[in-house]
Design an enzyme around this catalytic site. Structure first.
Site, PDB file in Angstrom:
ATOM      1  N   HIS A 298     -22.472 -16.514  32.443  1.00  0.00           N
ATOM      2  CA  HIS A 298     -23.733 -16.849  31.762  1.00  0.00           C
ATOM      3  C   HIS A 298     -23.396 -17.694  30.525  1.00  0.00           C
ATOM      4  O   HIS A 298     -23.688 -17.347  29.402  1.00  0.00           O
ATOM      5  CB  HIS A 298     -24.515 -15.582  31.407  1.00  0.00           C
ATOM      6  CG  HIS A 298     -24.920 -14.784  32.623  1.00  0.00           C
ATOM      7  ND1 HIS A 298     -24.010 -14.322  33.546  1.00  0.00           N
ATOM      8  CD2 HIS A 298     -26.129 -14.373  33.057  1.00  0.00           C
ATOM      9  CE1 HIS A 298     -24.644 -13.671  34.511  1.00  0.00           C
ATOM     10  NE2 HIS A 298     -25.925 -13.695  34.244  1.00  0.00           N
TER      11      HIS A 298
ATOM     12  N   LEU B 287      -8.665  -2.778  10.621  1.00  0.00           N
ATOM     13  CA  LEU B 287      -8.781  -1.348  10.922  1.00  0.00           C
ATOM     14  C   LEU B 287      -9.528  -1.111  12.226  1.00  0.00           C
ATOM     15  O   LEU B 287     -10.464  -1.826  12.566  1.00  0.00           O
ATOM     16  CB  LEU B 287      -9.453  -0.639   9.754  1.00  0.00           C
ATOM     17  CG  LEU B 287      -8.557  -0.544   8.511  1.00  0.00           C
ATOM     18  CD1 LEU B 287      -9.372  -0.210   7.262  1.00  0.00           C
ATOM     19  CD2 LEU B 287      -7.466   0.510   8.709  1.00  0.00           C
TER      20      LEU B 287
ATOM     21  N   GLY C 122     -10.400   4.576   7.457  1.00  0.00           N
ATOM     22  CA  GLY C 122     -10.946   3.270   7.811  1.00  0.00           C
ATOM     23  C   GLY C 122     -10.963   3.069   9.320  1.00  0.00           C
ATOM     24  O   GLY C 122     -11.930   2.527   9.876  1.00  0.00           O
TER      25      GLY C 122
ATOM     26  N   HIS D 250      -4.022   3.366  -3.444  1.00  0.00           N
ATOM     27  CA  HIS D 250      -4.195   2.816  -2.087  1.00  0.00           C
ATOM     28  C   HIS D 250      -3.472   1.480  -1.885  1.00  0.00           C
ATOM     29  O   HIS D 250      -2.629   1.385  -1.000  1.00  0.00           O
ATOM     30  CB  HIS D 250      -5.688   2.656  -1.767  1.00  0.00           C
ATOM     31  CG  HIS D 250      -5.932   1.722  -0.629  1.00  0.00           C
ATOM     32  ND1 HIS D 250      -5.839   2.136   0.670  1.00  0.00           N
ATOM     33  CD2 HIS D 250      -6.199   0.396  -0.596  1.00  0.00           C
ATOM     34  CE1 HIS D 250      -6.059   1.086   1.453  1.00  0.00           C
ATOM     35  NE2 HIS D 250      -6.277   0.031   0.714  1.00  0.00           N
TER      36      HIS D 250
ATOM     37  N   GLU E   7     -18.188  -3.695  24.457  1.00  0.00           N
ATOM     38  CA  GLU E   7     -17.451  -4.964  24.509  1.00  0.00           C
ATOM     39  C   GLU E   7     -16.261  -4.984  23.551  1.00  0.00           C
ATOM     40  O   GLU E   7     -15.170  -5.446  23.900  1.00  0.00           O
ATOM     41  CB  GLU E   7     -18.387  -6.144  24.193  1.00  0.00           C
ATOM     42  CG  GLU E   7     -19.453  -6.402  25.248  1.00  0.00           C
ATOM     43  CD  GLU E   7     -20.682  -5.526  25.070  1.00  0.00           C
ATOM     44  OE1 GLU E   7     -20.744  -4.751  24.085  1.00  0.00           O
ATOM     45  OE2 GLU E   7     -21.599  -5.599  25.916  1.00  0.00           O
TER      46      GLU E   7
ATOM     47  N   HIS F  41       0.835  -1.202   0.000  1.00  0.00           N
ATOM     48  CA  HIS F  41       0.000   0.000   0.000  1.00  0.00           C
ATOM     49  C   HIS F  41       0.870   1.252   0.000  1.00  0.00           C
ATOM     50  O   HIS F  41       1.209   1.782   1.067  1.00  0.00           O
ATOM     51  CB  HIS F  41      -0.904  -0.014   1.238  1.00  0.00           C
ATOM     52  CG  HIS F  41      -1.814  -1.199   1.293  1.00  0.00           C
ATOM     53  ND1 HIS F  41      -1.380  -2.449   1.645  1.00  0.00           N
ATOM     54  CD2 HIS F  41      -3.141  -1.311   1.021  1.00  0.00           C
ATOM     55  CE1 HIS F  41      -2.403  -3.299   1.591  1.00  0.00           C
ATOM     56  NE2 HIS F  41      -3.480  -2.627   1.225  1.00  0.00           N
TER      57      HIS F  41
ATOM     58  N   GLY G  55      -3.783  -3.826  11.251  1.00  0.00           N
ATOM     59  CA  GLY G  55      -4.214  -4.245   9.913  1.00  0.00           C
ATOM     60  C   GLY G  55      -5.722  -4.314   9.902  1.00  0.00           C
ATOM     61  O   GLY G  55      -6.364  -3.648   9.080  1.00  0.00           O
TER      62      GLY G  55
ATOM     63  N   HIS H 215     -29.579 -14.145  24.610  1.00  0.00           N
ATOM     64  CA  HIS H 215     -28.480 -14.100  25.571  1.00  0.00           C
ATOM     65  C   HIS H 215     -27.833 -15.468  25.806  1.00  0.00           C
ATOM     66  O   HIS H 215     -26.900 -15.566  26.595  1.00  0.00           O
ATOM     67  CB  HIS H 215     -28.989 -13.558  26.916  1.00  0.00           C
ATOM     68  CG  HIS H 215     -29.192 -12.071  26.909  1.00  0.00           C
ATOM     69  ND1 HIS H 215     -29.938 -11.439  25.944  1.00  0.00           N
ATOM     70  CD2 HIS H 215     -28.744 -11.108  27.749  1.00  0.00           C
ATOM     71  CE1 HIS H 215     -29.942 -10.130  26.194  1.00  0.00           C
ATOM     72  NE2 HIS H 215     -29.221  -9.901  27.275  1.00  0.00           N
TER      73      HIS H 215
ATOM     74  N   ARG I 219     -19.368 -18.475  38.559  1.00  0.00           N
ATOM     75  CA  ARG I 219     -19.082 -17.024  38.572  1.00  0.00           C
ATOM     76  C   ARG I 219     -18.830 -16.558  40.012  1.00  0.00           C
ATOM     77  O   ARG I 219     -18.004 -15.699  40.260  1.00  0.00           O
ATOM     78  CB  ARG I 219     -20.199 -16.217  37.909  1.00  0.00           C
ATOM     79  CG  ARG I 219     -21.525 -16.264  38.603  1.00  0.00           C
ATOM     80  CD  ARG I 219     -22.549 -15.324  37.966  1.00  0.00           C
ATOM     81  NE  ARG I 219     -23.864 -15.605  38.528  1.00  0.00           N
ATOM     82  CZ  ARG I 219     -24.852 -14.742  38.605  1.00  0.00           C
ATOM     83  NH1 ARG I 219     -24.706 -13.515  38.151  1.00  0.00           N
ATOM     84  NH2 ARG I 219     -26.014 -15.085  39.126  1.00  0.00           N
TER      85      ARG I 219
END
Ligand SMILES: Cc1ncc(C[n+]2csc(CCOP(=O)(O)OP(=O)(O)O)c2C)c(N)n1
Length: 671
Positions: free
Chosen positions: A462, A118, A158, A262, A412, A28, A116, A474, A358
């Site tokens: 969970h 993005l 990007g 590019h 997340e 690139h 890499g 979920h 948990r």
């Protein structure tokens, strides 16, 4: 430095990149040509580094988030004296080279992060900046020594289009990470065309709204304007984004400002035309003028002095602050007590009562936090459910970085990338936490952690349909298989407190890759063991929980299904000799020798069954033509006991599925 030398130095970068892409016949060039001036200003006037000690703790970090422009960082590393030789540059993108297609952590000294995909690099950089702020809060005495570095980087359109950077940069703005400075290569072109067809919001305003300090440089070749902006950014207490208007493929007469520049070599004729246009000698390729080399030699020497000065002061600091120095060494060396597994077991509060993993995890984490001062982390707004809060650890908030609990918010993907940023940085052992289903939202950083051999810890609670009433949106089905499909990932699904302690000990002790810890929401019965629970045995990944010699049938189970399988045994034909194997970590089992594996699972002599409340595709590599007692449809909204019945996962029904298969060969799946 005179203008002429400056221009030569910038064009050296441009043509090193152009020639390397040309030789590799792939790569690139466009971003390198447009962003060469900003890279030059940053590396020649600001970035503090020592090429002989690329992981020097107080170096400034540089992250090329737009990893497709990898030749740009390789050119800078070569010029700045890192162990990236001209032969390495000439081997760009070749098998086994130090200059792979996209920058890879571990492959190249000076590459701080694998980039890499993005959006990841900028989000990792947020993690690095937070890591350094948290390190400074623990180490600096009074002023800003020993930690006063910056995390710099270059990002592209990007990067800013990808959602993950919105998550991470929103948090960086909230946390006021003033040590984070990014240059945005704002060239209005992406891979497939101009950005006016895709990306027209006001990026500056967006970052201002995140709480960033935003500056705009109108001409990407104006080195003084770039320099002024970087200086202003260093002084501002907020994270900084410097939008620099550049031209993709700058200098190319026919391809500049087109997406053709590019991602493909310019081509022989266009390389010639570009060299002529920028008054660069046509021969030889890979030219580095002597005066440019001399300039960099001087810069390296100058930086060496400040490095040595820091080392002298650091030695004084260590003598004056022995406790902090000890902590520094423990964190930098990722020191782990030899008896960590046993100590974590001793932290269990209810080892002999029905409990969810948990909750066991919560107790183990408190103990781990006492023993491992570098252990930090948090959840994506789920602490009350994941139980991953360190009780007396304090909260990380703007201006207060001494805490251990990071509130990632409902982000997340950003959380995973930020945790990886901590891992790249190397001082903290960082964990994230959310529900297992949402590992789907984190898959890119989880995969990159495995690829980059990062010891990131991904906690997921969970972990099956037995989370119950929240229903199929979920309830994970295919997530365990998807995580186990990632090379170099260790997925732990413990069945009780001791196995939970083993899983945390394994994750904390791991140096060369990430761990997934999958914990239940629901309480699990206490297991009946033929021998006392042994954390070292659990750490090996698999063991016989109830053993017999020469079994006819081996039932393998993980997590919540170990107790189900154990109870199911009583409903099987009494003449069968059955071994029950708990396999909290399949990947560890798969590292055993073939003989050892066959001893526990005697293929051919015994029939093999796996029980796991999940899709189960991955189990066929262990049970071969055996029976998978799993789930092959989505979950449902109901209390867990009703689900166990509806999905044929009660002990009686599990035994029924096994017996039918033994008798008729029929694999019954719940309808
Ligand atoms: C997550 C992700 N999606 C897609 C790609 C493929 N890709 C590489 S560069 C690029 C876009 C390039 O545009 P820009 O970021 O503006 O870089 P520039 O054209 O300025 O070099 C794309 C889609 C990628 N590397 N990562």
């Amino acid at each position: 430095m005179n203008r002429d030398l400056e221009q030569k130095s910038i064009d050296t970068i441009r043509f090193l990149c152009i020639d390397a892409v040309e030789k590799a016949n792939s790569g690139h060039p466009g971003i390198c040509m447009g962003a060469a001036p900003m890279a030059f200003v940053l590396w020649s006037r600001h970035l503090r580094f020592n090429p002989r000690d690329p992981r020097w703790a107080n170096r400034d970090r540089f992250v090329l988030s737009a990893g497709h422009g990898s030749m740009l960082i390789y050119a800078m590393l070569h010029l700045a004296g890192f162990d990236v030789t001209m032969d390495d540059i000439k081997s760009f993108r070749q098998y086994g080279s130090k200059t792979p297609g996209h920058p890879e952590f571990h492959d190249t000294p000076g590459v701080e992060a694998t980039t890499g995909p993005l959006g990841q690099g900028l989000s990792n950089a947020v993690g690095m900046a937070l890591s350094q702020r948290m390190l400074a809060a623990r180490m600096n005495v009074g002023g800003n020594f020993p930690v006063d570095n910056f995390v710099y980087g270059i990002c592209s359109d990007g990067d800013l289009m990808e959602g993950v950077t919105s998550e991470a940069c929103s948090l960086a703005g909230h946390l006021k990470l003033g040590n984070l400075i990014f240059l945005y290569d704002d060239n209005l072109v992406s891979l497939a065309g101009h950005t006016d067809v895709t990306f027209t919001e006001d990026r500056d305003k967006r970052f201002e709204a995140y709480g960033w300090h935003v500056q705009h440089v109108a001409d990407g070749n104006d080195v003084e304007a770039i320099d002024r902006a970087i200086r202003a950014a260093q002084k501002d207490p907020r994270p900084s984004m410097i939008s620099v208007r550049t031209v993709l493929g700058y200098g190319s007469p026919h391809k500049a400002n087109t997406h053709e520049a590019h991602g493909s070599p310019l081509g022989k004729d266009e390389v010639k035309a570009t060299k002529e246009n920028l008054h660069w000698p046509l021969e030889p390729p890979f030219l580095i003028p002597d005066e440019v080399r001399q300039f960099w030699a001087g810069r390296i020497e100058e930086l060496k002095k400040s490095y040595e000065e820091w080392q002298r002061r650091f030695a004084d600091w260590q003598r004056a602050n022995p406790d902090k120095a000890k902590l520094w060494n423990a964190m930098a060396g990722r020191q782990v007590p030899a008896d960590l597994p046993e100590q974590l077991v001793s932290g269990l509060l209810t080892p002999n009562a029905p409990e969810s993993t948990r909750k066991h995890g919560q107790a183990v984490l408190q103990k781990a936090a006492q023993l491992i001062p570098g252990l930090v982390g948090g959840s994506a707004d789920l602490d009350p459910s994941t139980f991953t809060y360190v009780k007396d650890g304090g909260d990380v908030q703007p201006g207060n970085y001494a805490g251990r609990n990071i509130h990632f918010g409902v982000r997340e993907h950003g959380m995973g990338s930020i945790v990886n940023g901590f891992s790249y940085d190397g001082f903290f052992t960082a964990y994230s936490a959310t529900f297992l289903l949402f590992s789907d939202y984190m898959r890119p950083p989880i995969r990159l952690a495995a690829l980059s051999r990062l010891p990131s810890i991904f906690v997921f609670t969970h972990d099956s349909i037995f989370l119950g009433e929240d229903g199929p949106t979920h309830q994970p089905i295919e997530q365990l298989a998807a995580l186990r499909a990632i090379p170099n990932m260790e997925v732990w699904r413990p069945a009780d407190g001791v196995e939970t302690a083993a899983s945390w000990a394994a994750a904390i002790g791991r140096q060369d890759g990430p761990s997934t810890l999958a914990f239940t929401r629901q309480k699990l019965p206490v297991l009946q063991r033929s021998a006392p629970a042994n954390v070292r045995q659990a750490l090996r990944g698999a063991y016989a929980l109830n053993d017999v010699d020469d079994p006819d049938l081996v039932v393998i189970a993980t997590g919540s299904e170990v107790s189900t399988a154990q109870q199911a045994l009583q409903y099987l034909d009494k003449s069968l000799k059955v071994r029950l194997v708990s396999m909290p970590c399949v990947e560890r089992f798969l590292k055993w020798s073939g003989d050892e594996q066959r001893k526990l699972l005697p293929h051919g002599r015994a029939r093999l069954v796996a029980v796991e409340a999940a899709g189960g595709l991955d189990w066929y590599r262990i049970i071969a033509d055996g029976l998978m007692v799993g789930i092959d449809r989505f979950g449902a909204s109901a209390p867990d006991k009703a689900l166990a019945d509806a999905y044929d996962l009660t002990p009686q029904k599990v035994a029924g599925r096994i017996s039918k298969w033994l008798a008729t060969g029929a694999r019954t799946n719940p309808k």
